[in-house]
Design an enzyme around this catalytic site. Structure first.
Site, PDB file in Angstrom:
ATOM      1  N   SER A  79      -4.574 -13.387   2.862  1.00 19.51           N
ATOM      2  CA  SER A  79      -5.260 -11.700   3.032  1.00 19.51           C
ATOM      3  C   SER A  79      -6.459 -12.193   2.187  1.00 19.51           C
ATOM      4  CB  SER A  79      -4.529 -10.674   2.880  1.00 19.51           C
ATOM      5  OG  SER A  79      -3.860 -11.028   1.431  1.00 19.51           O
ATOM      6  N   LYS A 108      -0.423  -2.889  -1.311  1.00 17.03           N
ATOM      7  CA  LYS A 108      -1.787  -2.968  -1.855  1.00 17.03           C
ATOM      8  C   LYS A 108      -2.751  -1.579  -2.285  1.00 17.03           C
ATOM      9  CE  LYS A 108      -2.004  -7.366   0.850  1.00 17.03           C
ATOM     10  NZ  LYS A 108      -2.733  -7.932   2.029  1.00 17.03           N
TER      11      LYS A 108
END
Length: 793
Positions: A691, A734
């Site tokens: 990511s 996140k």
């Protein structure tokens, strides 16, 4: 008649009247002596008066004497004679008593028993003739003393029994026991020789064993009866009961003294320790269950809802008579709580057990590499034991506990097997009703057990095992949730642990928020609790150091103006409570440890703020890019202990920026004779994941375009060579990390838009999200507007 005779002790030997013996003793000039049995320093109360028939010289020069027993003598006081030897007063107890019909009957029975006994022993008739020649009942009873099978204690009892009739009855009892034993042995021998069936042999062997134990005074047959009682009382399934009875029969055949007997005993101990048929009477009340869970933990609505649903379904099936059939077993709860440390995964397991009124057992799986830890060892191995599941059921004393499988992501595998493969059957509702432990080798029904597994991350859990689990993510807490947890749970607990009363210390939400924001950066609250413990220990020191205040009448806690201060040992006083303020926090915890550094780090072009998920929760990573003169064209150096996936993302990022330089406003000269370096601090921590692509492209684009990245923006997502943004996992963690770091904007893949529903409402309300399909959308949201069309490099 009483006389004083020389005492000759006989250690563990009994001489009866009419018996002759030669002893290595010097009797001097004595004509008569008394022989007294002695055992462990204790003398019998009756001895045998013997006549010295001959004084002899023994080999080696010693003296001995031949003695002939005459009658019994009652032992009296002792004294040391002129010869320096011990003499005792002895009262003779002759057998001259009237003989009645009872005595004669005992004589006949005694002779009959002795003759039968001699016949079994193979006597040639001489001993039987000698016994028949004895006419007096006393000497007849004393012939028992010649029996080699009689114990020392039994012979002493014969000696001490002065009543002839009573002595004869006692002798008859002893001879009957010997006869019974001989008859049993003969019966066993005859049965073996004639090919008696197995059941008869076992019965006779057990009878013989019981007789021997009775003779030895060791009635160990109770052990087999104890196991029979335990097996009968246990509500075992039929197959398990048959197995237990087979092992008990083996134990009775082999005896308990050998190694095999001990192994069987251990097996039966484990088999009977399993709580067969015992179940806790659980409370099926969804409302009460939710109340208990809410009282113990803040947040965690997903797992709470799932447990409430489980209780509700089981309540409906019970009330509507749907039973506990195959469908009910397959509907068992096997939950896996995956999230960072300190988020309450383990502690909520205890709350679930309490809410359902079930027993709770925790099994730590971290680091185990032996499959036998789950399934048990086979009984062929020395030191074999059942697996941890059997031990958990034994400890819980019920077949329907809540079992917490802690740290299931840290199970290893080596030459001893793969424990995770053994867990496949345990955690499969369609199979665990017939789980078989290798040691017990019987089926265990685990379908009523509520299994709760915990893990820190998905990656290290084998795919087939993860497929059997119902996963509930523990993504961490917001700042507001941490403050609430600290206020309602952690602060009171640490206050009690540090010996403080409720009215001795206070704290405000603002101070708790300061501790959360400036001294902890974690998804859970474990570090937060440690910091609160440090502050409260400092507070406890202040409270304990206060001087005691004693009033004039001796009462403690009076007003200071009306009391004398005593310089004795400090004790707590009824003064104003200690207020935990910012100064006390700084004094206890030191300077601020966590800073929001996104603005300072992204102030120059070439630095982008990425969002990542680690083993401890969400985190913020800064990707730094720089360019330098070089001999080659577009060379790339990577540092920061990057994994293979992140290295590939960096190469893709550089390739994309070079291929789309015109769209990004970057001249071709920006790549000529230049090399690039991408670094992800901190260099000592390994990093990998799919990511970081958009963050690396943004950092390079920022460097080559001269446009800094907005200090409020964090980003996550993977890219393709065509610039499409691919979805990622762990969005909630996140976003929470971005919020804790002071970021207000998050760039995320468009296909992750739906995952924003998992983010707490209070976080979504203060943050702006930018779903993106292409890199162009990412750069538009992340980079500052261009100030100069010229390249700044």
């Amino acid at each position: 008649m009483t006389s004083t005779l020389l005492l000759i002790p006989l250690d563990d030997t009994v001489v009866l009247p009419t018996m002759d013996i030669t002893l290595p003793v010097d009797v001097g000039d004595a004509q008569r002596v008394v022989l007294v049995p002695r055992h462990d320093g204790e003398y019998a109360s009756v001895g045998t008066i013997a006549t010295v028939t001959e004084s002899i010289r023994l080999p080696g020069g010693g003296r001995g004497a031949s003695l002939s027993g005459e009658s019994r003598g009652l032992i009296g006081a002792a004294e040391t004679g002129a010869d320096g030897k011990l003499h005792v007063n002895v009262t003779e107890a002759p057998d001259d008593v009237p003989v009645d019909g009872r005595t004669r009957e005992l004589e006949r029975e005694y002779r009959a028993v002795v003759e039968e006994l001699l016949e079994l022993r193979g006597d040639d008739g001489r001993v039987a003739g000698w016994v028949r020649a004895i006419r007096e009942p006393g000497p007849l009873a004393d012939t028992t003393g010649y029996a080699p099978d009689l114990s020392f204690e039994q012979k002493v009892r014969i000696l001490e029994t002065t009543d002839v009739t009573e002595r004869l009855g006692l002798a008859l009892e002893f001879q009957r026991e010997r006869l019974t034993a001989l008859q049993i042995r003969r019966k066993i021998r005859e049965d073996v020789e004639s090919g008696a069936n197995k059941q008869q042999r076992e019965y006779l062997l057990r009878q013989q064993l019981a007789s021997i134990r009775r003779e030895l005074g060791e009635d160990n047959d109770s052990a087999g009866e104890d196991y029979r009682t335990k097996i009968a009382e246990a509500d075992m399934p039929e197959a398990v009961r048959e197995q237990a009875e087979r092992e008990l029969e083996r134990l009775e055949r082999s005896g308990e003294g050998g190694q095999e007997g001990q192994m069987i005993r251990t097996y039966l101990d484990w088999l009977t320790s399993v709580p067969w048929g015992v179940e806790s009477e659980e409370t099926l009340d969804p409302v009460r269950t939710r109340e208990v869970l809410d009282a113990d933990h803040a947040g965690l609505d997903d797992v709470k809802d799932r447990i409430v649903e489980y209780v509700a379904v089981k309540k409906l099936r019970s009330e509507r008579g749907l039973g506990d059939g195959e469908d009910a077993r397959k509907a068992g709860a096997i939950l896996t709580l995956i999230g960072p440390p300190g988020t309450g995964k383990t502690s909520i397991g205890e709350s679930i057990a309490r809410a359902m009124d079930r027993e709770f057992v925790r099994i730590s799986l971290g680091g185990i590499r032996d499959e036998a830890e789950i399934r048990g060892h086979r009984r062929t191995y020395i030191g074999a034991l059942p697996g941890r599941l059997v031990r958990a059921l034994r400890d819980a004393k019920t077949m329907n506990p809540v079992i917490l499988l802690d740290e299931i992501d840290k199970v290893g595998a080596d030459w001893r097997g793969d424990p995770s493969s053994a867990l496949l059957e345990v955690l499969d509702p369609a199979q665990n009703s017939t789980f078989r432990d290798h040691y017990l080798d019987v089926e265990l029904d685990l379908s009523d057990v509520v299994f709760i597994a915990t893990a820190n991350q998905y990656d290290t859990i084998p795919g087939p095992l993860l497929d059997r689990m119902e996963v509930i993510a523990f993504d961490g807490y917001t700042v507001a949730e941490k403050v609430a947890i600290a206020r309602d749970y952690l602060f009171p607990r640490q206050r009690q642990r540090n010996g403080l009363l409720e009215d001795e210390v206070t704290v405000t939400d603002e101070v708790l928020r300061t501790i959360v924001v400036e001294y902890t950066r974690e998804a859970g609250v474990r570090s937060l609790e440690r910091q609160l413990g440090t502050v409260l220990r400092k507070t406890a020191t202040k409270v304990a150091s206060r001087p005691a205040v004693v009033a004039a009448d001796g009462a403690v806690g009076a007003d200071v103006a009306e009391a004398d201060v005593v310089d004795a040992a400090p004790v707590a006083t009824a003064t104003e409570p200690v207020v935990v303020d910012l100064d006390l926090v700084r004094e206890a915890l030191g300077r601020q440890k966590v800073f929001q550094e996104a603005a300072a780090r992204t102030a120059v072009p070439g630095v982008a703020t990425g969002l990542a998920v680690t083993g401890t929760g969400g985190d913020v990573l800064f990707v730094e890019a720089t360019a330098m003169d070089g001999k080659g064209t577009g060379g790339l150096t990577l540092t920061g202990q990057l994994g293979d996936v992140m290295k590939e993302s960096a190469h893709i990022a550089l390739t994309y920026v070079r291929a789309h330089r015109e769209e990004l406003g970057i001249p071709a000269s920006a790549f000529e004779d230049r090399e690039f370096h991408v670094h992800v601090p901190a260099g000592a921590i390994p990093k990998d994941g799919p990511s970081a692509g958009v963050t690396m492209i943004t950092a390079l684009a920022s460097l080559l375009s001269g446009r800094p990245v907005k200090h409020t923006v964090g980003m996550t997502g993977e890219v393709t060579l065509q610039g499409r943004v691919l979805p990622i996992g762990g969005l909630k963690q996140k976003v929470l990390a971005a919020h804790a770091a002071g970021l207000t904007d998050v760039v995320l893949p468009e296909r992750n838009r739906g995952d924003l529903d998992d983010v707490p409402e209070e976080v979504r309300a203060v943050m702006t999200f930018h779903p993106a399909m292409t890199i162009g959308e990412v750069l538009d949201a992340a980079l500052e507007p261009a100030r100069d069309p010229e390249v700044v490099a």
